[in-house]
Design an enzyme around this catalytic site. Structure first.
Site, PDB file in Angstrom:
ATOM      1  CG  HIS A   7       0.489   7.048   5.210  1.00  9.68           C
ATOM      2  ND1 HIS A   7       1.638   7.510   5.815  1.00  9.68           N
ATOM      3  CD2 HIS A   7       0.671   5.718   5.030  1.00  9.68           C
ATOM      4  CE1 HIS A   7       2.482   6.497   5.990  1.00  9.68           C
ATOM      5  NE2 HIS A   7       1.916   5.400   5.531  1.00  9.68           N
ATOM      6  CD  GLN A  58       3.550   5.884   2.453  1.00  6.31           C
ATOM      7  OE1 GLN A  58       2.534   5.391   2.020  1.00  6.31           O
ATOM      8  NE2 GLN A  58       4.518   5.146   2.967  1.00  6.31           N
ATOM      9  CG  HIS A 110      -0.560   1.623   7.239  1.00  8.66           C
ATOM     10  ND1 HIS A 110       0.384   1.073   8.090  1.00  8.66           N
ATOM     11  CD2 HIS A 110       0.146   2.444   6.409  1.00  8.66           C
ATOM     12  CE1 HIS A 110       1.582   1.555   7.782  1.00  8.66           C
ATOM     13  NE2 HIS A 110       1.472   2.386   6.759  1.00  8.66           N
ATOM     14  CD  GLU A 111      -1.026   2.538   2.679  1.00  3.14           C
ATOM     15  OE1 GLU A 111      -0.499   3.668   2.604  1.00  3.14           O
ATOM     16  OE2 GLU A 111      -0.388   1.520   2.989  1.00  3.14           O
ATOM     17  CB  CYS A 151       5.217   2.395   7.285  1.00  3.33           C
ATOM     18  SG  CYS A 151       4.822   3.861   6.323  1.00  3.33           S
ATOM     19  CG  LEU A 152       6.861   0.974   1.364  1.00  3.07           C
ATOM     20  CD1 LEU A 152       6.263   1.245  -0.007  1.00  3.07           C
ATOM     21  CD2 LEU A 152       7.996  -0.033   1.272  1.00  3.07           C
ATOM     22  N   GLY A 174       0.831  -1.187   0.000  1.00  2.00           N
ATOM     23  CA  GLY A 174       0.000   0.000   0.000  1.00  2.00           C
ATOM     24  C   GLY A 174       0.876   1.252   0.000  1.00  2.00           C
TER      25      GLY A 174
HETATM   26 NI    NI Z   1       2.727   3.450   5.512  1.00  2.00          NI
END
Ligand code: NI
Length: 179
Positions: free
Chosen positions: A147, A59, A143-144, A101-102, A54
């Site tokens: 963000h 991000q 989660h997304e 998370c990236l 995701g």
């Molecule tokens: Ni994330």
């Protein structure tokens, strides 16, 4: 969207904690146009390259309410999906999952979230769609969407666990500046 649609996509830079862009609130998309469609394609391409399941627009440094994800996160790469202006309209149950998370490098931790969610948003043609999700997909969507409001999964941890991560990160940054 088909995986083959990502051929003309570009790999974007993924911003990492503590970059301030991750703490800002993304604004709604007013019109789903070609620019938005290209950004969504680039985000999907970037997500699969990372690899991740995701990615939210914050991000990649774009403060717009767009998330991309794989609808079958256990079989990454099979079902790319985009939601514009996503909103959770129903949520129930509780589940604890180890998240990463990236944008939060070298760290994962257990996070408690809703077990099932119904999410609405727009697709790439600007049509409203509803999505019912459970398991890993439900966790990923929460989660997304977090963000887009400047919230990271580490914000859901205890103060102690969060402090441990910050300490680890400080050490790592110090080390890399000396290398
Ligand atoms: Ni994330």
């Amino acid at each position: 969207m088909l995986r083959s649609d990502l051929k003309k996509a570009n790999k974007l830079k993924i911003y990492t904690y503590p970059d301030p862009v991750l703490r800002q609130k993304a604004r709604p998309v007013e019109e789903v146009d070609d620019e938005i469609r290209q950004l969504a394609r680039d985000m999907l391409y970037t997500m699969y390259e990372a690899p991740g399941i995701g990615l939210a627009a914050n991000q990649v440094g774009e403060l717009r309410r767009i998330i991309v994800f794989d609808r079958n996160p256990r079989e990454n790469g099979k079902a790319p999906c985009v939601l514009i202006n996503p909103e959770i309209i129903e949520a129930e149950g509780q589940v604890t999952t180890e998240e990463a998370c990236l944008s939060v490098v070298d760290f994962c931790a257990d996070v408690k979230r809703k077990a099932r969610v119904r999410v609405k948003g727009l697709d790439l043609d600007g049509n409203e769609i509803h999505l019912d999700a459970e398991g890993l997909l439900a966790v990923c969507l929460q989660h997304e969407i977090d963000h887009l409001d400047g919230i990271l999964f580490i914000d859901h941890l205890s103060a102690l666990k969060r402090a441990l991560y910050k300490k680890k990160l400080k050490k790592k940054l110090k080390k890399s500046s000396l290398d």
